[in-house]
Design a protein around this motif. Structure first.
Motif, PDB file in Angstrom:
ATOM      1  N   GLU A  21       0.828  -1.207   0.000  1.00 44.68           N
ATOM      2  CA  GLU A  21       0.000   0.000   0.000  1.00 44.68           C
ATOM      3  C   GLU A  21       0.864   1.259   0.000  1.00 44.68           C
ATOM      4  OE1 GLU A  21      -3.821  -1.710   2.532  1.00 44.68           O
ATOM      5  OE2 GLU A  21      -2.019  -1.062   3.605  1.00 44.68           O
ATOM      6  N   PHE A  22       1.915   1.253   0.800  1.00 47.48           N
ATOM      7  CA  PHE A  22       2.831   2.385   0.859  1.00 47.48           C
ATOM      8  C   PHE A  22       3.457   2.614  -0.518  1.00 47.48           C
ATOM      9  CE2 PHE A  22       6.885   4.451   1.865  1.00 47.48           C
ATOM     10  CZ  PHE A  22       6.486   5.441   2.756  1.00 47.48           C
ATOM     11  N   GLY A  23       3.938   1.521  -1.122  1.00 44.80           N
ATOM     12  CA  GLY A  23       4.561   1.613  -2.436  1.00 44.80           C
ATOM     13  C   GLY A  23       3.617   2.137  -3.508  1.00 44.80           C
ATOM     14  N   GLU A  24       2.367   1.690  -3.464  1.00 41.17           N
ATOM     15  CA  GLU A  24       1.371   2.161  -4.437  1.00 41.17           C
ATOM     16  C   GLU A  24       1.200   3.670  -4.369  1.00 41.17           C
ATOM     17  OE1 GLU A  24      -2.367   0.108  -4.067  1.00 41.17           O
ATOM     18  OE2 GLU A  24      -1.385  -1.852  -4.227  1.00 41.17           O
ATOM     19  N   ARG A  25       1.219   4.204  -3.163  1.00 39.24           N
ATOM     20  CA  ARG A  25       1.008   5.649  -2.977  1.00 39.24           C
ATOM     21  C   ARG A  25       2.127   6.470  -3.605  1.00 39.24           C
ATOM     22  NH1 ARG A  25      -2.082   6.798   2.022  1.00 39.24           N
ATOM     23  NH2 ARG A  25      -1.522   8.977   1.670  1.00 39.24           N
ATOM     24  N   ILE A  26       3.330   5.887  -3.727  1.00 35.48           N
ATOM     25  CA  ILE A  26       4.455   6.640  -4.304  1.00 35.48           C
ATOM     26  C   ILE A  26       4.999   6.017  -5.580  1.00 35.48           C
ATOM     27  CG2 ILE A  26       5.138   7.714  -2.132  1.00 35.48           C
ATOM     28  CD1 ILE A  26       7.352   5.571  -1.904  1.00 35.48           C
ATOM     29  N   GLY A  27       4.251   5.046  -6.113  1.00 37.22           N
ATOM     30  CA  GLY A  27       4.627   4.465  -7.407  1.00 37.22           C
ATOM     31  C   GLY A  27       5.779   3.476  -7.356  1.00 37.22           C
ATOM     32  N   LEU A  28       5.924   2.751  -6.240  1.00 42.66           N
ATOM     33  CA  LEU A  28       6.982   1.747  -6.117  1.00 42.66           C
ATOM     34  C   LEU A  28       6.379   0.398  -5.741  1.00 42.66           C
ATOM     35  CD1 LEU A  28       9.657   3.791  -4.117  1.00 42.66           C
ATOM     36  CD2 LEU A  28       9.665   3.283  -6.562  1.00 42.66           C
ATOM     37  N   SER A  29       7.118  -0.659  -6.003  1.00 44.26           N
ATOM     38  CA  SER A  29       6.648  -2.003  -5.672  1.00 44.26           C
ATOM     39  C   SER A  29       6.871  -2.317  -4.192  1.00 44.26           C
ATOM     40  CB  SER A  29       7.398  -3.038  -6.512  1.00 44.26           C
ATOM     41  OG  SER A  29       8.766  -3.066  -6.121  1.00 44.26           O
ATOM     42  N   ARG A  30       6.188  -3.341  -3.709  1.00 44.00           N
ATOM     43  CA  ARG A  30       6.380  -3.795  -2.344  1.00 44.00           C
ATOM     44  C   ARG A  30       7.823  -4.207  -2.110  1.00 44.00           C
ATOM     45  NH1 ARG A  30       8.070  -7.545   0.208  1.00 44.00           N
ATOM     46  NH2 ARG A  30       8.160  -8.860  -1.622  1.00 44.00           N
ATOM     47  N   SER A  31       8.413  -4.890  -3.096  1.00 45.91           N
ATOM     48  CA  SER A  31       9.789  -5.357  -2.937  1.00 45.91           C
ATOM     49  C   SER A  31      10.775  -4.189  -2.839  1.00 45.91           C
ATOM     50  CB  SER A  31      10.181  -6.317  -4.060  1.00 45.91           C
ATOM     51  OG  SER A  31      10.141  -5.676  -5.308  1.00 45.91           O
ATOM     52  N   GLN A  32      10.507  -3.109  -3.566  1.00 47.35           N
ATOM     53  CA  GLN A  32      11.386  -1.933  -3.485  1.00 47.35           C
ATOM     54  C   GLN A  32      11.306  -1.314  -2.081  1.00 47.35           C
ATOM     55  OE1 GLN A  32      13.427  -0.907  -6.006  1.00 47.35           O
ATOM     56  NE2 GLN A  32      14.302   0.627  -4.664  1.00 47.35           N
ATOM     57  N   ILE A  33      10.097  -1.215  -1.537  1.00 48.26           N
ATOM     58  CA  ILE A  33       9.923  -0.676  -0.189  1.00 48.26           C
ATOM     59  C   ILE A  33      10.637  -1.570   0.816  1.00 48.26           C
ATOM     60  CG2 ILE A  33       8.250  -0.079   1.624  1.00 48.26           C
ATOM     61  CD1 ILE A  33       8.298   1.840  -0.848  1.00 48.26           C
ATOM     62  N   SER A  34      10.491  -2.871   0.656  1.00 45.81           N
ATOM     63  CA  SER A  34      11.161  -3.822   1.539  1.00 45.81           C
ATOM     64  C   SER A  34      12.686  -3.635   1.490  1.00 45.81           C
ATOM     65  CB  SER A  34      10.792  -5.251   1.150  1.00 45.81           C
ATOM     66  OG  SER A  34      11.488  -6.176   1.945  1.00 45.81           O
ATOM     67  N   CYS A  35      13.214  -3.487   0.298  1.00 43.67           N
ATOM     68  CA  CYS A  35      14.667  -3.271   0.145  1.00 43.67           C
ATOM     69  C   CYS A  35      15.110  -1.967   0.808  1.00 43.67           C
ATOM     70  CB  CYS A  35      15.055  -3.269  -1.332  1.00 43.67           C
ATOM     71  SG  CYS A  35      15.003  -4.902  -2.099  1.00 43.67           S
ATOM     72  N   TYR A  36      14.304  -0.929   0.693  1.00 40.76           N
ATOM     73  CA  TYR A  36      14.621   0.340   1.354  1.00 40.76           C
ATOM     74  C   TYR A  36      14.630   0.168   2.871  1.00 40.76           C
ATOM     75  CZ  TYR A  36      13.886   3.232  -2.897  1.00 40.76           C
ATOM     76  OH  TYR A  36      13.972   3.833  -4.132  1.00 40.76           O
ATOM     77  N   GLU A  37      13.601  -0.503   3.394  1.00 43.13           N
ATOM     78  CA  GLU A  37      13.481  -0.654   4.844  1.00 43.13           C
ATOM     79  C   GLU A  37      14.567  -1.553   5.423  1.00 43.13           C
ATOM     80  OE1 GLU A  37       9.505  -1.831   5.953  1.00 43.13           O
ATOM     81  OE2 GLU A  37       8.656   0.097   5.325  1.00 43.13           O
ATOM     82  N   LYS A  38      15.046  -2.498   4.643  1.00 48.06           N
ATOM     83  CA  LYS A  38      16.110  -3.400   5.108  1.00 48.06           C
ATOM     84  C   LYS A  38      17.501  -2.830   4.851  1.00 48.06           C
ATOM     85  CE  LYS A  38      13.374  -7.568   4.487  1.00 48.06           C
ATOM     86  NZ  LYS A  38      13.158  -8.752   3.624  1.00 48.06           N
ATOM     87  N   GLY A  39      17.564  -1.737   4.100  1.00 43.69           N
ATOM     88  CA  GLY A  39      18.862  -1.146   3.780  1.00 43.69           C
ATOM     89  C   GLY A  39      19.600  -1.860   2.668  1.00 43.69           C
ATOM     90  N   ILE A  40      18.900  -2.715   1.929  1.00 44.75           N
ATOM     91  CA  ILE A  40      19.508  -3.438   0.810  1.00 44.75           C
ATOM     92  C   ILE A  40      19.789  -2.483  -0.342  1.00 44.75           C
ATOM     93  CG2 ILE A  40      19.094  -5.233  -0.935  1.00 44.75           C
ATOM     94  CD1 ILE A  40      17.429  -6.695   1.262  1.00 44.75           C
TER      95      ILE A  40
END
Length: 122
Positions: A21-40
């Motif tokens: 849902e967060f990613g949809e609001r800013i045009g990113l995928s769930r996996s991209q958000i996950s990578c950001y949050e994990k610092g990958i």
């Protein structure tokens, strides 16, 4: 340690949004958000701008943890000014309307909003 990735997750959790849902609001995928949050992956400058715009977040807070987290949106600022004017006004009718609006169910608020839009377009 409170770094950008943890502040990003904090924003998402404050808004009670899944990564998708967060990613949809800013045009990113769930996996991209996950990578950001994990610092990958490093959060791009564009993503930072999109997050700050979409969620009214102070960019300096998101990047550096400095200052206030939230910004007052333009709509909230306009509302605050309008309510201040109403409060200082001698017009009891407008005050009564605002009080009644605050008590209405959400579905009726939408109807009143459409009615007002129709009246203003004439």
């Amino acid at each position: 340690m409170n770094d950008l990735k943890s502040r990003l997750k904090e924003i998402r959790e404050d808004k009670k949004l899944s990564q998708s849902e967060f990613g949809e609001r800013i045009g990113l995928s769930r996996s991209q958000i996950s990578c950001y949050e994990k610092g990958i992956r490093d959060v791009t400058e564009r993503s930072i701008k999109d997050i700050c715009r979409e969620f009214d977040i102070n960019e300096n807070w998101l990047k550096n943890g400095e200052g206030e987290k939230s910004l007052i949106s333009e709509k909230d600022s306009i509302l605050a000014n309008a309510l201040a004017e109403i409060t200082l006004s001698d017009n009891g009718t407008i005050k009564e309307i605002i009080v009644k609006l605050c008590k209405l169910d959400e579905k009726y608020i939408d109807l009143v909003n459409k009615l007002i839009d129709g009246l203003m377009s004439k």
